[in-house]
Design a protein around this motif. Structure first.
Motif, PDB file in Angstrom:
ATOM      1  N   VAL A  85     -10.050  -0.740   1.597  1.00  0.00           N
ATOM      2  CA  VAL A  85      -8.797  -1.425   1.271  1.00  0.00           C
ATOM      3  C   VAL A  85      -8.735  -2.793   1.933  1.00  0.00           C
ATOM      4  CG1 VAL A  85      -6.293  -1.371   1.623  1.00  0.00           C
ATOM      5  CG2 VAL A  85      -7.488   0.680   0.826  1.00  0.00           C
ATOM      6  N   LEU A  86      -9.017  -2.832   3.220  1.00  0.00           N
ATOM      7  CA  LEU A  86      -8.938  -4.098   3.953  1.00  0.00           C
ATOM      8  C   LEU A  86      -9.929  -5.124   3.401  1.00  0.00           C
ATOM      9  CD1 LEU A  86      -8.531  -2.682   7.566  1.00  0.00           C
ATOM     10  CD2 LEU A  86      -6.803  -3.872   6.210  1.00  0.00           C
ATOM     11  N   ILE A  91       0.851  -1.187   0.000  1.00  0.00           N
ATOM     12  CA  ILE A  91       0.000   0.000   0.000  1.00  0.00           C
ATOM     13  C   ILE A  91       0.886   1.236   0.000  1.00  0.00           C
ATOM     14  CG2 ILE A  91      -1.799   1.267   1.245  1.00  0.00           C
ATOM     15  CD1 ILE A  91      -2.499  -1.420   2.634  1.00  0.00           C
ATOM     16  N   ARG A  99      -4.199   0.756  11.321  1.00  0.00           N
ATOM     17  CA  ARG A  99      -5.011  -0.431  11.015  1.00  0.00           C
ATOM     18  C   ARG A  99      -4.501  -1.133   9.761  1.00  0.00           C
ATOM     19  NH1 ARG A  99     -10.379  -0.406   9.762  1.00  0.00           N
ATOM     20  NH2 ARG A  99     -10.641   1.844   9.431  1.00  0.00           N
ATOM     21  N   LEU A 100      -4.118  -0.341   8.764  1.00  0.00           N
ATOM     22  CA  LEU A 100      -3.591  -0.932   7.537  1.00  0.00           C
ATOM     23  C   LEU A 100      -2.237  -1.594   7.774  1.00  0.00           C
ATOM     24  CD1 LEU A 100      -4.527   1.910   5.019  1.00  0.00           C
ATOM     25  CD2 LEU A 100      -5.623  -0.325   5.230  1.00  0.00           C
ATOM     26  N   ARG A 101      -1.392  -0.936   8.574  1.00  0.00           N
ATOM     27  CA  ARG A 101      -0.045  -1.459   8.831  1.00  0.00           C
ATOM     28  C   ARG A 101      -0.068  -2.769   9.622  1.00  0.00           C
ATOM     29  NH1 ARG A 101       1.858   4.087   9.985  1.00  0.00           N
ATOM     30  NH2 ARG A 101       3.273   4.733   8.308  1.00  0.00           N
ATOM     31  N   ALA A 159      -9.746   3.064   4.527  1.00  0.00           N
ATOM     32  CA  ALA A 159      -9.070   1.921   5.154  1.00  0.00           C
ATOM     33  C   ALA A 159      -9.976   0.695   5.132  1.00  0.00           C
ATOM     34  CB  ALA A 159      -8.668   2.273   6.584  1.00  0.00           C
ATOM     35  N   ASP A 160     -11.249   0.878   5.448  1.00  0.00           N
ATOM     36  CA  ASP A 160     -12.195  -0.251   5.407  1.00  0.00           C
ATOM     37  C   ASP A 160     -12.277  -0.851   4.008  1.00  0.00           C
ATOM     38  OD1 ASP A 160     -12.768   0.088   8.081  1.00  0.00           O
ATOM     39  OD2 ASP A 160     -14.647   1.169   7.748  1.00  0.00           O
ATOM     40  N   TYR A 208       4.054   5.339   3.760  1.00  0.00           N
ATOM     41  CA  TYR A 208       3.300   6.586   3.938  1.00  0.00           C
ATOM     42  C   TYR A 208       4.239   7.771   3.869  1.00  0.00           C
ATOM     43  CZ  TYR A 208       0.612  10.279   6.321  1.00  0.00           C
ATOM     44  OH  TYR A 208      -0.020  11.455   6.648  1.00  0.00           O
ATOM     45  N   HIS A 229      -0.679  -5.212   6.481  1.00  0.00           N
ATOM     46  CA  HIS A 229      -0.002  -5.078   5.180  1.00  0.00           C
ATOM     47  C   HIS A 229       1.196  -4.136   5.278  1.00  0.00           C
ATOM     48  CE1 HIS A 229      -3.337  -7.123   3.196  1.00  0.00           C
ATOM     49  NE2 HIS A 229      -4.155  -6.387   3.924  1.00  0.00           N
ATOM     50  N   LEU A 263       3.127  -1.036   4.293  1.00  0.00           N
ATOM     51  CA  LEU A 263       2.589   0.258   3.869  1.00  0.00           C
ATOM     52  C   LEU A 263       3.700   1.288   3.847  1.00  0.00           C
ATOM     53  CD1 LEU A 263      -0.694   1.958   4.924  1.00  0.00           C
ATOM     54  CD2 LEU A 263       1.439   3.165   5.384  1.00  0.00           C
TER      55      LEU A 263
END
Length: 310
Positions: A302-303, A4, A17-19, A299-300, A26, A22, A24
């Motif tokens: 993507v997940l 990501i 939450r993403l990290r 984020a939702d 940024y 996955h 990521l």
């Protein structure tokens, strides 16, 4: 290499939450580093942007593994949606997550420009005390015209009605009997009628070939003398040179612009030194609260997508 890539600012909790699941990368300055961004996209599956990152041919071509572009906002004019879809890349905006922020920005601008006194700090500091000149107008009893009547415009209408304003709206894509008009106590009208009868006008349209320079010199001339204009939609919908002339001549009492033909504004802009003009840096939809909502929605998405592809 990251799964990501996030090129512009995003809420920290959503990033965390993403990290958790996955890899990521940024960097909220990546929009200004095209070569670095292109290298990062070689193996990335997700690209998350706001409005400054141009997701077009060259960038899409290097993202050979991309499956989704997440837009931290709603406008998609910086994304070549057709090119993404042709390559099987989903484009997901955060629809609805910043409606309240933009509606509040518009109403604040209407009240500030109609009243007129809020731009007088320099005069007051100089001791001129211009009370008679700054005897502005109340919002109650005035008419607000909304060009476009989507979700943000409807939130704006709700707030305007609470302040005692009458509300007109023009939206060529909605029939006059669409239930949204009655639900928000708004009267649908043709554009010419809206321009002629509104004390304040707010734009709520995307930038398309049909809306580019929609508010040009002729449209500005049809507006009521002393009316005010708010543009928190997209730069390019308003002819900036024509607006500058309308403000300098006094035909319009004021304008508030959050979006521009070129962003950031270049040196020597025709808007420099124009009276009764408030400028903000494409921030109408960004508040602390809306940033949390927008980031959470993306984020939702993507997940969920990556879970389905696992």
């Amino acid at each position: 290499m990251p799964d990501i890539v996030v090129t512009e600012f995003m809420d920290q909790d959503a990033l965390d939450r993403l990290r958790e699941i996955h890899d990521l990368h940024y960097d909220p300055t990546l929009a200004d580093k095209p070569e670095e961004l292109a290298a990062l996209l070689a193996d990335a599956r997700i690209l998350i942007v706001r409005n400054r990152t141009q997701v077009r041919g060259p960038l899409i071509a290097v993202g050979r593994k991309l499956v989704m572009v997440g837009r931290l906002g709603v406008g998609l004019d910086n994304i070549d949606v057709a090119a993404c879809e042709a390559k099987g890349i989903a484009v997901r905006p955060a629809s609805g997550a910043n409606d309240i922020a933009v509606a509040e920005y518009v109403i604040c601008g209407v009240m500030m420009l109609l009243r007129g006194a809020y731009l007088a700090t320099g005069d007051v500091m100089d001791g001129t005390w211009p009370r008679n000149r700054l005897m502005g107008r109340e919002t109650s009893g005035k008419t607000l015209g909304l060009i476009g009547f989507g979700a943000i415009a409807r939130e704006t209408a709700r707030r305007a009605r609470a302040l005692g304003m009458a509300v007109l709206a023009h939206d060529p894509f909605l029939p006059a009997d669409h239930p949204a008009f009655a639900a928000h106590e708004t009267r649908p009208v043709k554009l010419e009628e809206l321009l002629a009868h509104s004390d304040a006008i707010s734009l709520h349209v995307p930038l398309t070939p049909d809306t580019r320079n929609l508010i040009d010199a002729a449209a500005l001339a049809r507006m009521k003398p002393g009316a005010v204009l708010i543009n928190a939609a997209r730069g390019g919908v308003v002819d900036e040179a024509a607006l500058a002339d309308a403000l300098k001549s006094g035909h319009l009492a004021g304008a508030m612009l959050d979006v521009f033909e070129t962003e950031p504004l270049p040196a020597g802009t025709v808007l420099a030194g124009v009276p009764n003009l408030v400028l903000t840096p494409h921030i109408a939809g960004v508040t602390q609260e809306s940033n949390v909502r927008v980031s959470g929605v993306i984020a939702d998405a993507v997940l969920q997508l990556l879970k389905e592809q696992a």
